[in-house]
Write a protein that holds these residues in place. Structure first.
Motif, PDB file in Angstrom:
ATOM      1  N   ASP A 229       0.864  -1.190   0.000  1.00  0.00           N
ATOM      2  CA  ASP A 229       0.000   0.000   0.000  1.00  0.00           C
ATOM      3  C   ASP A 229       0.897   1.236   0.000  1.00  0.00           C
ATOM      4  O   ASP A 229       1.054   1.925   1.007  1.00  0.00           O
ATOM      5  N   PHE A 230       1.480   1.506  -1.155  1.00  0.00           N
ATOM      6  CA  PHE A 230       2.443   2.599  -1.249  1.00  0.00           C
ATOM      7  C   PHE A 230       1.802   3.976  -1.072  1.00  0.00           C
ATOM      8  O   PHE A 230       2.438   4.903  -0.592  1.00  0.00           O
ATOM      9  N   ASP A 231       0.516   4.129  -1.472  1.00  0.00           N
ATOM     10  CA  ASP A 231      -0.125   5.442  -1.405  1.00  0.00           C
ATOM     11  C   ASP A 231      -1.036   5.604  -0.198  1.00  0.00           C
ATOM     12  O   ASP A 231      -1.714   6.622  -0.047  1.00  0.00           O
ATOM     13  N   ARG A 293       5.394   3.269   6.728  1.00  0.00           N
ATOM     14  CA  ARG A 293       5.250   3.418   5.274  1.00  0.00           C
ATOM     15  C   ARG A 293       6.281   2.538   4.573  1.00  0.00           C
ATOM     16  O   ARG A 293       7.428   2.447   5.003  1.00  0.00           O
ATOM     17  N   THR A 294       5.861   1.925   3.482  1.00  0.00           N
ATOM     18  CA  THR A 294       6.731   0.982   2.777  1.00  0.00           C
ATOM     19  C   THR A 294       7.712   1.733   1.886  1.00  0.00           C
ATOM     20  O   THR A 294       7.315   2.455   0.966  1.00  0.00           O
ATOM     21  N   ASP A 295       8.992   1.560   2.148  1.00  0.00           N
ATOM     22  CA  ASP A 295      10.066   2.191   1.379  1.00  0.00           C
ATOM     23  C   ASP A 295      10.539   1.232   0.291  1.00  0.00           C
ATOM     24  O   ASP A 295      10.017   0.119   0.149  1.00  0.00           O
ATOM     25  N   LEU A 296      11.545   1.658  -0.450  1.00  0.00           N
ATOM     26  CA  LEU A 296      12.129   0.826  -1.504  1.00  0.00           C
ATOM     27  C   LEU A 296      13.629   0.710  -1.280  1.00  0.00           C
ATOM     28  O   LEU A 296      14.314   1.708  -1.031  1.00  0.00           O
ATOM     29  N   GLY A 317      -1.985  11.375  -7.411  1.00  0.00           N
ATOM     30  CA  GLY A 317      -2.196   9.937  -7.313  1.00  0.00           C
ATOM     31  C   GLY A 317      -0.939   9.110  -7.231  1.00  0.00           C
ATOM     32  O   GLY A 317      -0.997   7.881  -7.259  1.00  0.00           O
ATOM     33  N   MET A 318       0.215   9.751  -7.079  1.00  0.00           N
ATOM     34  CA  MET A 318       1.503   9.059  -7.084  1.00  0.00           C
ATOM     35  C   MET A 318       2.167   9.186  -5.716  1.00  0.00           C
ATOM     36  O   MET A 318       2.350  10.300  -5.211  1.00  0.00           O
ATOM     37  N   PRO A 319       2.531   8.066  -5.068  1.00  0.00           N
ATOM     38  CA  PRO A 319       3.282   8.173  -3.819  1.00  0.00           C
ATOM     39  C   PRO A 319       4.629   8.831  -4.070  1.00  0.00           C
ATOM     40  O   PRO A 319       5.261   8.617  -5.110  1.00  0.00           O
ATOM     41  N   GLN A 320       5.063   9.627  -3.108  1.00  0.00           N
ATOM     42  CA  GLN A 320       6.295  10.398  -3.281  1.00  0.00           C
ATOM     43  C   GLN A 320       7.440   9.756  -2.498  1.00  0.00           C
ATOM     44  O   GLN A 320       7.396   9.664  -1.272  1.00  0.00           O
ATOM     45  N   PHE A 321       8.437   9.341  -3.242  1.00  0.00           N
ATOM     46  CA  PHE A 321       9.649   8.791  -2.660  1.00  0.00           C
ATOM     47  C   PHE A 321      10.784   9.795  -2.830  1.00  0.00           C
ATOM     48  O   PHE A 321      10.865  10.501  -3.845  1.00  0.00           O
ATOM     49  N   LEU A 322      11.663   9.841  -1.842  1.00  0.00           N
ATOM     50  CA  LEU A 322      12.862  10.650  -1.993  1.00  0.00           C
ATOM     51  C   LEU A 322      13.828   9.973  -2.958  1.00  0.00           C
ATOM     52  O   LEU A 322      13.806   8.746  -3.114  1.00  0.00           O
ATOM     53  N   PRO A 323      14.678  10.743  -3.620  1.00  0.00           N
ATOM     54  CA  PRO A 323      15.663  10.140  -4.532  1.00  0.00           C
ATOM     55  C   PRO A 323      16.561   9.155  -3.792  1.00  0.00           C
ATOM     56  O   PRO A 323      16.729   9.236  -2.565  1.00  0.00           O
ATOM     57  N   PRO A 324      17.138   8.213  -4.500  1.00  0.00           N
ATOM     58  CA  PRO A 324      17.954   7.174  -3.857  1.00  0.00           C
ATOM     59  C   PRO A 324      19.184   7.738  -3.160  1.00  0.00           C
ATOM     60  O   PRO A 324      19.855   8.638  -3.669  1.00  0.00           O
ATOM     61  N   VAL A 325      19.457   7.192  -1.980  1.00  0.00           N
ATOM     62  CA  VAL A 325      20.664   7.510  -1.216  1.00  0.00           C
ATOM     63  C   VAL A 325      21.378   6.189  -0.946  1.00  0.00           C
ATOM     64  O   VAL A 325      20.777   5.250  -0.417  1.00  0.00           O
TER      65      VAL A 325
END
Length: 640
Positions: A229-231, A293-296, A317-325
């Motif tokens: 449930d990313f959003d 919240r489910t991260d990647l 309608g898009m879940p917001q992820f921070l750029p990859p670190v």
């Protein structure tokens, strides 16, 4: 070419390492306190787990390639807390394998591979697999990942398959004269095999493709699918990786018990598509920072692993992820990307030998030797700049003969020499494009400053040659030859001018002689002066297209007999002994690998070093895993 200035009166008889033995040592950073990006070898498959108990995050990272093959456990160092701790160096637990996956069910994790699961991994690793009873198989190319997941919320874990299909793509040599790819794209499909039994006694139905409306989920290869449930709306969405650098989000516009997916969209941050630095993405969904919240967690081709935080925000309608670190670890083994191509010399003119290193990503990296003599202490690698920007050569959509799936790769191969004879070290490179370039040093001997790349030009007597499979036309007199092979700068004929030795368009080793004409340096067309043991022109690669080139070599008097030999990539490094005669001997016999250890599934790259200062060339190999392997020269000399 005979070495002058010393008399070599004897050369010892050398026996290389027996099978099962190895004289190669993996090089350490030797830099206490240094922290670098967490990484394994080629191809990272990351699985976040609570390995030592609840609340204690760790990373299992698998790599299936040589020579770093294994599954490694990375745990935070003592006292390190929070989502971005410094990890201790990875601890190898077992052999690695292709297409591992991790499933998360009822607060537990389970490793799987196609057709197998490993419920006893904590105790026996991969020794006691349990078969997964799926009777109806699907076609799978390189990617074939199996995960358990309750797809429709009925309490029974279904089987999710993420597979790639390369049949439309075809892989190699399919550009037309306009640079357009005439084959199809890579495909990445997601299947669900519904469990009509129970978790204890599963009965899987025939796998069917997950769809978006009337179309199937289809990303650009290697989907590594993740449902969560990313959003935050109560149903479970889908995020997939791909063979290239992006991640695709498929919103569940149906219900938890009856999923229905919208058209895929690339994940974005502040309106820009999120792109990983490299490709071949492996994605695992996991609440890494334990905020609900489910991260990647994303692995990429060069073995590094990144964290993408789910902010909890939703935009359009898009879940917001921070750029990859990228995760960090205490430095252990010296590593530069993967398929590292080192060249050793004193770049900063401080009296010790540094490394200039190319890699698959297309960077040119500087690794500074901080001292230490025979056991150098190394600084963290840095990307070199030219003309004010970081050097990065990439294929883009049509620069690789193997097609647009290699868009993010550059395969830089470097040599360092004073190309324009102004007293400063320049850099000469070849790459995925097969065009030979040089970066002029406009700085000083202590602080080099590189100008933008310019082509190496040859005084061709007719039309500018190129490999037959090269769809694009060379510009002017530039040197275009086979890709991914060393441009060796050497004053072969000892006339005071640096010449160039490298593969020609047909794969023969060629001598491009330098001449001075009216105060201007020119490079003559290549001549096939190098011979094999039978007296034939030395052809280092007779294959075409994607299988062409790929030869990395260096010249050195390896057996200390006064003649220049060739050390060239192979299973580790092959020794081409110079058996020629005369003032400029150039006949070579392949004596085979210098060691028994396998370092290459693709290729390796040699350079010579003299860290102990005894004037004997030792061997340093850049390997598939991005690490470096050192070998003392087994030959001995007696000087009279």
């Amino acid at each position: 070419m005979r070495v002058t200035g010393i008399v070599l009166v004897a050369v010892s008889c050398v026996t290389y390492a027996e099978e099962g033995e190895s004289a190669l040592e993996r090089v350490l950073f030797n830099n206490e306190g240094l922290v670098v990006d967490l990484a394994v070898g080629l191809w990272a498959q990351p699985f976040p787990v609570e390995y030592e108990g609840p609340g204690k995050n760790a990373l299992l990272v698998a790599t299936s390639d040589v020579p770093f093959n294994g599954i490694y456990l990375f745990e935070p160092e003592r006292g390190q807390e929070g989502p971005m701790p410094v990890f201790a160096p990875g601890r190898r637990l077992a052999e690695g394998m292709h297409n591992l996956s991790c499933s998360y069910m009822d607060g537990k994790w389970l490793l799987t591979s196609p057709g197998q699961m490993y419920p006893e991994f904590m105790q026996t690793q991969f020794q006691n697999p349990v078969a997964i009873p799926l009777k109806k198989m699907v076609y799978a190319g390189r990617a074939n990942q199996w995960r358990f997941f309750d797809y429709n919320g009925d309490g029974a874990s279904d089987l999710i398959l993420g597979v790639s299909d390369w049949r439309d793509y075809g892989w190699d040599n399919a550009f037309n004269e306009k640079g357009e790819w005439t084959h199809g794209p890579l495909h990445g499909y997601v299947y669900v095999a519904r469990n009509k039994g129970s978790n204890a006694a599963p009965k899987y139905k025939k796998p069917v493709k997950v769809r978006t409306g009337w179309k199937k989920v289809d990303v650009f290869g290697a989907p590594s699918p993740n449902f969560a449930d990313f959003d935050g709306d109560g149903d479970l969405d889908l995020v997939c990786g791909e063979f290239l650098d992006k991640l695709t989000y498929f919103e569940n516009v149906g219900k938890r018990c009856k999923p229905r997916y919208a058209k895929g969209r690339y994940l974005t941050y502040q309106g820009e598509i999120i792109r990983m630095e490299l490709e071949m993405l492996q994605v695992t969904a996991f609440d890494w920072d334990k905020d609900g919240r489910t991260d990647l967690i994303v692995g990429q081709e060069d073995g590094r692993v990144a964290f993408m935080k789910n902010t909890g925000d939703v935009a359009e309608g898009m879940p917001q992820f921070l750029p990859p670190v990228f995760f960090q670890q205490r430095a252990e083994y010296l590593k530069v990307g993967v398929l590292a191509t080192p060249f050793s010399m004193d770049w900063d003119n401080d009296g010790d030998s540094d490394l200039i290193v190319g890699d698959t990503a297309g960077f040119i990296n500087f690794v500074e030797n901080l001292g230490g003599g025979a056991q150098p202490k190394w600084a963290a690698p840095v990307h070199l700049k030219a003309g004010g920007g970081i050097i990065r050569i990439q294929a883009g959509p049509n620069g690789s003969i193997q097609g647009p799936a290699e868009a993010k790769w550059g395969y830089t191969v470097c040599n360092v020499a004073d190309w324009d004879h102004d007293g400063l070290k320049d850099i000469v490179i070849n790459s995925i494009w097969g065009e030979v370039l040089w970066y002029r040093n406009a700085g000083t001997s202590n602080v080099p400053a590189l100008e933008k790349a310019r082509p190496i030009e040859v005084a061709w007597e007719g039309p500018t040659p190129k490999p037959a499979w090269c769809w694009w036309q060379p510009k002017g007199k530039q040197l275009v030859t086979q890709w991914r092979t060393t441009p060796a700068v050497i004053d072969w004929n000892r006339d005071g001018l640096n010449d160039l030795v490298m593969l020609d368009t047909k794969g023969y080793l060629a001598f491009f002689e330098r001449k001075k004409v009216e105060d201007r340096l020119i490079l003559l067309p290549g001549k096939r002066i190098f011979k094999d043991e039978k007296g034939k022109s030395l052809r280092l690669n007779n294959k075409i297209a994607g299988k062409s080139g790929r030869r990395k070599f260096t010249f050195a008097d390896w057996d200390l007999d006064g003649k220049m030999d060739i050390l060239i990539n192979g299973e580790n490094i092959d020794f081409l002994r110079n058996i020629g005669e005369g003032d400029f001997p150039a006949q070579f016999k392949n004596e085979g690998p210098v060691d028994s250890r396998e370092l290459a599934g693709h290729d390796t790259c040699p350079t010579v070093v003299d860290w102990d200062g005894n004037s004997v060339p030792d061997l340093l190999i850049g390997a598939e895993d991005g690490c470096f392997y050192f070998m003392k020269n087994p030959h001995q000399k007696e000087i009279s």
